[in-house]
Motif scaffolding. Structure first.
Motif, short mmCIF file in Angstrom:
data_model
loop_
_atom_site.label_atom_id
_atom_site.label_comp_id
_atom_site.label_asym_id
_atom_site.label_seq_id
_atom_site.Cartn_x
_atom_site.Cartn_y
_atom_site.Cartn_z
N ILE A 88 0.85 -1.19 0.00
CA ILE A 88 0.00 0.00 0.00
C ILE A 88 0.88 1.24 0.00
O ILE A 88 2.05 1.19 0.41
N THR A 89 0.34 2.34 -0.48
CA THR A 89 1.08 3.60 -0.56
C THR A 89 0.43 4.64 0.34
O THR A 89 -0.76 4.90 0.25
N ILE A 90 1.23 5.20 1.22
CA ILE A 90 0.78 6.26 2.11
C ILE A 90 1.48 7.55 1.69
O ILE A 90 2.70 7.57 1.51
N SER A 136 -4.19 1.95 0.89
CA SER A 136 -3.52 3.15 0.41
C SER A 136 -4.36 4.36 0.78
O SER A 136 -5.60 4.33 0.67
N GLN A 137 -3.73 5.41 1.25
CA GLN A 137 -4.49 6.57 1.70
C GLN A 137 -3.60 7.81 1.83
O GLN A 137 -2.37 7.71 1.76
N ILE A 138 -4.25 8.94 2.00
CA ILE A 138 -3.56 10.21 2.23
C ILE A 138 -3.62 10.52 3.71
O ILE A 138 -4.69 10.49 4.32
N ILE A 139 -2.47 10.79 4.30
CA ILE A 139 -2.40 11.18 5.71
C ILE A 139 -1.61 12.48 5.81
O ILE A 139 -0.41 12.51 5.56
N ASN A 140 -2.30 13.55 6.13
CA ASN A 140 -1.66 14.84 6.34
C ASN A 140 -1.42 15.04 7.83
O ASN A 140 -2.24 14.62 8.67
N ILE A 141 -0.33 15.68 8.17
CA ILE A 141 0.06 15.82 9.58
C ILE A 141 0.45 17.26 9.88
O ILE A 141 1.13 17.91 9.09
N GLU A 142 0.00 17.74 11.03
CA GLU A 142 0.43 19.05 11.51
C GLU A 142 1.40 18.87 12.67
O GLU A 142 1.14 18.09 13.60
#
Length: 257
Positions: free
Chosen positions: A44-46, A138-144
């Motif tokens: 999977i691609t993150i 696979s998903q998009i994970i944005n981080i602050e």
């Protein structure tokens, strides 16, 4: 009529692709599921973007996304510290499998299902986020990232002005968009024999065990390490004969220590 149908189909396809690529800022570690759930090989691609809390600015220095349970470099040191005992192994965990954020804060990493990820930001500047678990698609994970208090940097300056100066130059010059390969051989100055288990340390870069990212020379005294351009490397740092340098290009270095 056929033209209208084709146009409608094209617009729908374009919308679908844009939806897969969307990367909107999130207020914390948050997951967006992708329609493309896994790669052909089952991996999977993150991917996503890392920003400073309350802004769209990328973090300073070098930030890496690491696979907690996988290592690019580790070495069994049992025979060196346990006199060959088959139990109670001593493993030196040096460098995780990882990717670096680019200068705009974006990352992309391919992992196996249920691998654990850990974002490691530049020390002295940002708080350490929690590990990311339960990854099966696979998903998009944005981080602050949250900034550490300024007192942390002031304490560093008070404790060691030279370390503070090195860190300042590192922040100013390091280039996470360009990796260089540093390799070489370390010899014993007196006997000219290869030196095994000499530490090659990436300054201001930690692994998921909490220690500095490092490699060790093999029985031939050889090592190879990839690091961002203009980062800071330290060789044999626990010895008075330590050697530090800043690689600007692919480098081969041979030392007698």
């Amino acid at each position: 009529m056929k033209t209208k149908i084709k146009l409608t189909a094209y617009l729908l396809l374009s919308f679908f692709l844009l939806a897969c690529q969307e990367n909107k800022p999130l207020t914390s570690i948050e997951q967006e599921h992708s329609s493309c759930q896994e790669n052909l090989d089952g991996s999977i691609t993150i991917q996503g973007k890392v920003t400073l809390k309350g802004s769209q600015k990328a973090p300073l220095g070098v930030t890496s996304m690491n696979i907690v349970n996988k290592w690019t470099f580790s070495k069994d040191l049992t025979k060196f510290v346990k006199e060959g005992s088959p139990t109670n192994k001593t493993i030196a965990y040096g460098e995780n499998k990882r990717v670096f954020l680019n200068k705009d804060g974006y990352y992309k990493i391919t992992i196996s299902k249920n691998d654990t990820l850990m974002l490691i930001p530049t020390p002295y500047l940002y708080k350490q986020p929690k590990q990311i678990t339960g990854l099966t698609k696979s998903q998009i994970i944005n981080i602050e990232l949250e900034a550490l208090p300024l007192e942390v940097m002031r304490d560093l300056e008070k404790r060691s002005s030279s370390a503070y100066a090195t860190f300042y130059n590192y922040l100013k010059n390091v280039n996470p968009d360009s990796l260089v390969t540093v390799s070489g051989t370390i010899y014993k100055a007196k006997t000219k024999e290869p030196s095994e288990n000499i530490y090659i340390v990436s300054n201001f870069s930690n692994n998921t065990m909490g220690s500095a990212t490092h490699h060790l020379t093999d029985k031939y005294g050889q090592f190879t390490i990839k690091t961002p351009k203009n980062s800071s490397l330290l060789i044999n740092g626990i010895s008075p004969n330590s050697f530090s340098f800043t690689p600007k290009n692919d480098t081969i270095i041979n030392l007698y220590l």
